[in-house]
Design an enzyme around this catalytic site. Structure first.
Site, mmCIF file in Angstrom:
data_model
loop_
_atom_site.group_PDB
_atom_site.id
_atom_site.type_symbol
_atom_site.label_atom_id
_atom_site.label_comp_id
_atom_site.label_asym_id
_atom_site.label_seq_id
_atom_site.Cartn_x
_atom_site.Cartn_y
_atom_site.Cartn_z
ATOM 1 N N ASP A 30 0.856 -1.189 0.000
ATOM 2 C CA ASP A 30 0.000 0.000 0.000
ATOM 3 C C ASP A 30 0.888 1.233 0.000
ATOM 4 O O ASP A 30 2.027 1.187 0.475
ATOM 5 C CB ASP A 30 -0.930 0.010 1.225
ATOM 6 N N HIS A 233 -28.777 -3.750 -7.523
ATOM 7 C CA HIS A 233 -28.956 -3.683 -6.067
ATOM 8 C C HIS A 233 -29.542 -2.323 -5.668
ATOM 9 O O HIS A 233 -30.474 -2.243 -4.865
ATOM 10 C CB HIS A 233 -27.627 -3.917 -5.341
ATOM 11 N N TYR A 273 -38.321 -11.352 -16.896
ATOM 12 C CA TYR A 273 -38.259 -9.929 -17.273
ATOM 13 C C TYR A 273 -36.863 -9.331 -17.160
ATOM 14 O O TYR A 273 -36.724 -8.113 -17.036
ATOM 15 C CB TYR A 273 -39.229 -9.080 -16.420
ATOM 16 N N LEU A 274 -35.835 -10.140 -17.159
ATOM 17 C CA LEU A 274 -34.494 -9.568 -16.973
ATOM 18 C C LEU A 274 -33.576 -9.763 -18.173
ATOM 19 O O LEU A 274 -32.371 -9.649 -18.044
ATOM 20 C CB LEU A 274 -33.850 -10.133 -15.700
ATOM 21 N N ARG A 275 -34.159 -10.074 -19.323
ATOM 22 C CA ARG A 275 -33.346 -10.147 -20.536
ATOM 23 C C ARG A 275 -33.606 -8.896 -21.361
ATOM 24 O O ARG A 275 -34.771 -8.585 -21.655
ATOM 25 C CB ARG A 275 -33.746 -11.365 -21.370
ATOM 26 N N GLY A 277 -34.546 -6.441 -24.145
ATOM 27 C CA GLY A 277 -35.398 -6.644 -25.315
ATOM 28 C C GLY A 277 -36.151 -5.357 -25.609
ATOM 29 O O GLY A 277 -35.705 -4.269 -25.254
ATOM 30 N N CYS A 284 -52.057 -4.283 -19.062
ATOM 31 C CA CYS A 284 -51.873 -4.188 -17.609
ATOM 32 C C CYS A 284 -50.702 -3.307 -17.175
ATOM 33 O O CYS A 284 -50.895 -2.365 -16.410
ATOM 34 C CB CYS A 284 -51.683 -5.582 -17.017
ATOM 35 N N LYS A 287 -50.944 0.574 -17.777
ATOM 36 C CA LYS A 287 -52.120 1.111 -17.062
ATOM 37 C C LYS A 287 -51.877 1.112 -15.548
ATOM 38 O O LYS A 287 -52.141 2.084 -14.851
ATOM 39 C CB LYS A 287 -53.332 0.245 -17.406
HETATM 40 N N1 LIG Z 1 -15.581 -1.731 -0.332
HETATM 41 C C1 LIG Z 1 -16.366 -2.633 -0.889
HETATM 42 O O1 LIG Z 1 -17.318 -3.141 -0.295
HETATM 43 C C2 LIG Z 1 -16.112 -3.079 -2.294
HETATM 44 C C3 LIG Z 1 -16.753 -4.219 -2.763
HETATM 45 C C4 LIG Z 1 -16.500 -4.650 -4.066
HETATM 46 C C5 LIG Z 1 -15.636 -3.922 -4.879
HETATM 47 N N2 LIG Z 1 -15.043 -2.790 -4.397
HETATM 48 C C6 LIG Z 1 -14.118 -2.094 -5.291
HETATM 49 O O2 LIG Z 1 -12.786 -2.488 -4.923
HETATM 50 C C7 LIG Z 1 -11.898 -1.375 -5.057
HETATM 51 C C8 LIG Z 1 -11.228 -1.075 -3.704
HETATM 52 O O3 LIG Z 1 -12.223 -0.687 -2.780
HETATM 53 P P1 LIG Z 1 -11.898 -0.478 -1.246
HETATM 54 O O4 LIG Z 1 -13.183 -0.166 -0.576
HETATM 55 O O5 LIG Z 1 -11.068 -1.597 -0.750
HETATM 56 O O6 LIG Z 1 -10.991 0.863 -1.328
HETATM 57 P P2 LIG Z 1 -10.181 1.570 -0.130
HETATM 58 O O7 LIG Z 1 -10.199 3.015 -0.439
HETATM 59 O O8 LIG Z 1 -10.672 1.094 1.193
HETATM 60 O O9 LIG Z 1 -8.711 0.998 -0.324
HETATM 61 C C9 LIG Z 1 -7.912 1.292 -1.421
HETATM 62 C C10 LIG Z 1 -6.446 1.212 -0.955
HETATM 63 O O10 LIG Z 1 -5.615 1.336 -2.094
HETATM 64 C C11 LIG Z 1 -4.444 2.021 -1.664
HETATM 65 N N3 LIG Z 1 -3.696 2.491 -2.831
HETATM 66 C C12 LIG Z 1 -3.943 3.518 -3.659
HETATM 67 N N4 LIG Z 1 -2.991 3.612 -4.608
HETATM 68 C C13 LIG Z 1 -2.143 2.580 -4.394
HETATM 69 C C14 LIG Z 1 -0.964 2.146 -5.045
HETATM 70 N N5 LIG Z 1 -0.461 2.782 -6.118
HETATM 71 N N6 LIG Z 1 -0.323 1.065 -4.562
HETATM 72 C C15 LIG Z 1 -0.797 0.414 -3.491
HETATM 73 N N7 LIG Z 1 -1.904 0.788 -2.822
HETATM 74 C C16 LIG Z 1 -2.574 1.863 -3.258
HETATM 75 C C17 LIG Z 1 -4.991 3.107 -0.757
HETATM 76 O O11 LIG Z 1 -3.979 3.654 0.082
HETATM 77 C C18 LIG Z 1 -6.061 2.323 0.008
HETATM 78 O O12 LIG Z 1 -5.515 1.743 1.185
HETATM 79 C C19 LIG Z 1 -12.723 -0.238 -5.608
HETATM 80 O O13 LIG Z 1 -12.652 -0.254 -7.012
HETATM 81 C C20 LIG Z 1 -14.134 -0.573 -5.161
HETATM 82 O O14 LIG Z 1 -15.108 0.013 -6.013
HETATM 83 C C21 LIG Z 1 -15.260 -2.371 -3.118
#
Ligand SMILES: NC(=O)c1ccc[n+]([C@@H]2O[C@H](COP(=O)([O-])OP(=O)(O)OC[C@H]3O[C@@H](n4cnc5c(N)ncnc54)[C@H](O)[C@@H]3O)[C@@H](O)[C@H]2O)c1
Length: 454
Positions: A30, A233, A273-275, A277, A284, A287
């Site tokens: 990180d 969702h 209903y989720l494809r 089209g 119905c 209306k």
């Molecule tokens: N939070 C969720 O519930 C969730 C669920 C599914 C998908 N996502 C997706 O997953 C991705 C991450 O989400 P998150 O909630 O974990 O984000 P977050 O902000 O909690 O964590 C992202 C981390 O990436 C680090 N970071 C940034 N640049 C970096 C680099 N160059 N090298 C290393 N680390 C770096 C940041 O310091 C941070 O700790 C996003 O695209 C999000 O949309 C999130």
């Protein structure tokens, strides 16, 4: 497997700890030194059920460590799992800044650590990517981001070619904060968008033994699935909340109403209903939506989602109309007139509306609908057609072949066998497909074919 996890936020830290506890050798990376330090000391940087124990145990056993040194992490692992944030930019667009930065860093590390021989393709693809690094994007990103933006960065910085010098995959994350560890070990599904088979095999090997169906798809499809899920969702929550608001205004218990709604697994909570089209119609749905929105308005309840369902439906009608006008031909054959297959009911049929718009613009129209033709002679629709739609009744033909012979442009609104037979001889006519013909996947490659939403 030896795995680098980039980004120790919610997704990265949970993935790192869970993969380590599943027997992989994991290094977390990180840019935030605080998070690196916390993980290195066995402490989870996020609050989540079980994540504290899992992180502590994985670090104690040596399965999980953390570093800020990208080159060291990439050089000592087989896979980079990218979990950096993709926040909204101020204008609502997706910010790819962190993804771009991490792709640069991984690319440079690959250049530094990869022996020149890795560029030479092996005669047989190595098992599960052995000998080459695979970059797997878990972050949520719009279709095209990986292949159009990130792969070029990885290639530029590494001097290697994707698919040869390194593998690439997109593997969206479906965990929910609060239950993310449980979701990791019991995922609803695993989606693997693969640049090539070997890249996909690497991702599949990461999650071996986990339940849920595994989908191996093109990268852009994997990117889109995540947005489709989250849009749905959000839509479901807003739908339930608007129904709740109406119920409350009418003095009803919305949970009792939804108990009945949810028990219907055939039409409500189901694939029905989720494809994609054509527009809906009939006696119905339009209306009753109008009636419900009117009732909400009378009770001073704002229901923007429900109020926009009919305008959204009209948009698909408009799109179909515009596809015909864009096709250029003036002789149009309409296959299907009733509001859906298997009925002769013409009330609020979007095909009738489309026919009327085309007639209004002077198109030379012929129509084929076996059910409507039959009911025109004997059924309940006879008076309806005679009194309300005589101008369309006159354009009805008794044979799909006749309509095809008339048309430069075929608008297909039904999949009756005689229509499919006729269309087999469509030659180079334009086909505007509103119903996803059975051979749509093959037809999509032909220039004269246009699908409404595929
Ligand atoms: N939070 C969720 O519930 C969730 C669920 C599914 C998908 N996502 C997706 O997953 C991705 C991450 O989400 P998150 O909630 O974990 O984000 P977050 O902000 O909690 O964590 C992202 C981390 O990436 C680090 N970071 C940034 N640049 C970096 C680099 N160059 N090298 C290393 N680390 C770096 C940041 O310091 C941070 O700790 C996003 O695209 C999000 O949309 C999130």
């Amino acid at each position: 497997m030896r795995i680098s996890v980039f980004g120790l936020g919610y997704v990265g830290c949970v993935s790192a700890a869970c993969l380590a506890s599943a027997g992989h050798e994991v290094v977390g990376v990180d840019v935030n030194p605080l998070k690196v330090d916390l993980v290195a000391r066995g402490l989870a940087p996020v609050v989540e059920e079980r994540i504290g124990e899992l992180t502590a145990e994985a670090v104690r056993s040596g399965a999980l460590r953390a570093t800020a040194d990208v080159a060291e992490a990439v050089g000592s692992t087989d896979v980079s799992l990218v979990c950096v944030g993709t926040p909204s930019a101020p204008n609502g667009s997706l910010s790819t800044a962190y993804l771009e930065r991490v792709a640069e860093q991984i690319g440079r590390a690959l250049a530094a650590g990869t022996p020149a021989a890795a560029e030479t393709p092996a005669p047989e693809p190595p098992a599960a990517g052995a000998g080459r690094h695979t970059v797997v994007f878990r972050s949520t990103m719009l279709p095209g981001t990986c292949e159009d933006l990130l792969v070029p960065i990885l290639e530029r910085e590494s001097g290697l070619t994707a698919g040869t010098g390194f593998g690439v995959a997109v593997n969206p994350e479906f965990l929910r904060e609060g239950t993310s560890v449980r979701d990791f070990f019991d995922p609803p599904k695993t989606v693997i968008g693969e640049l090539d088979r070997v890249s996909g095999d690497v991702v599949a090997a990461l999650y071996e033994g986990l339940p849920g169906e595994v989908f191996r798809v093109p990268i852009t499809v994997a990117e889109m699935t995540k947005y489709t899920d989250n849009a749905f969702h959000g839509l479901k929550i807003s739908f339930a909340n608007e129904i709740g608001a109406i119920c409350q205004a009418l003095g009803l218990d919305s949970h009792q109403v939804m108990d009945v709604f949810l028990a219907d697994r055939k039409l409500n909570v189901s694939p029905a209903y989720l494809r994609p089209g054509f527009a809906f119609g009939g006696s119905c749905l339009p209306k009753d939506l109008r009636g419900l929105v009117y009732a909400a308005r009378r009770a001073d309840v704002s229901v923007p989602l429900l109020a926009h369902v009919l305008p959204s439906n009209d948009d698909h009608l408009r799109r179909a109309f515009e596809l015909v006008t864009a096709a250029g031909g003036r002789r149009v054959g309409l296959f299907g007139l009733s509001f859906k297959p298997g009925t002769d009911d013409l009330r609020e049929s979007p095909m009738v509306e489309l026919a009327e718009r085309l007639l209004g613009k002077g198109y030379d129209l012929r129509i084929y609908d076996a059910n409507v033709s039959l009911s025109r002679l004997v059924g309940a629709n006879r008076d309806y057609i005679a009194s309300r739609l005589p101008h369309l009744g006159d354009l009805l033909s008794g044979s799909a072949g006749e309509v095809l012979a008339h048309a430069d442009v075929c608008v297909v609104g039904c999949k009756d066998p005689d229509v499919l037979d006729a269309l087999a001889g469509a030659g180079d006519r334009v086909i505007i497909d509103l119903v996803r013909l059975p051979d749509a996947a093959a037809r999509r490659a032909h220039p004269g074919y246009v699908g409404l939403g595929w």
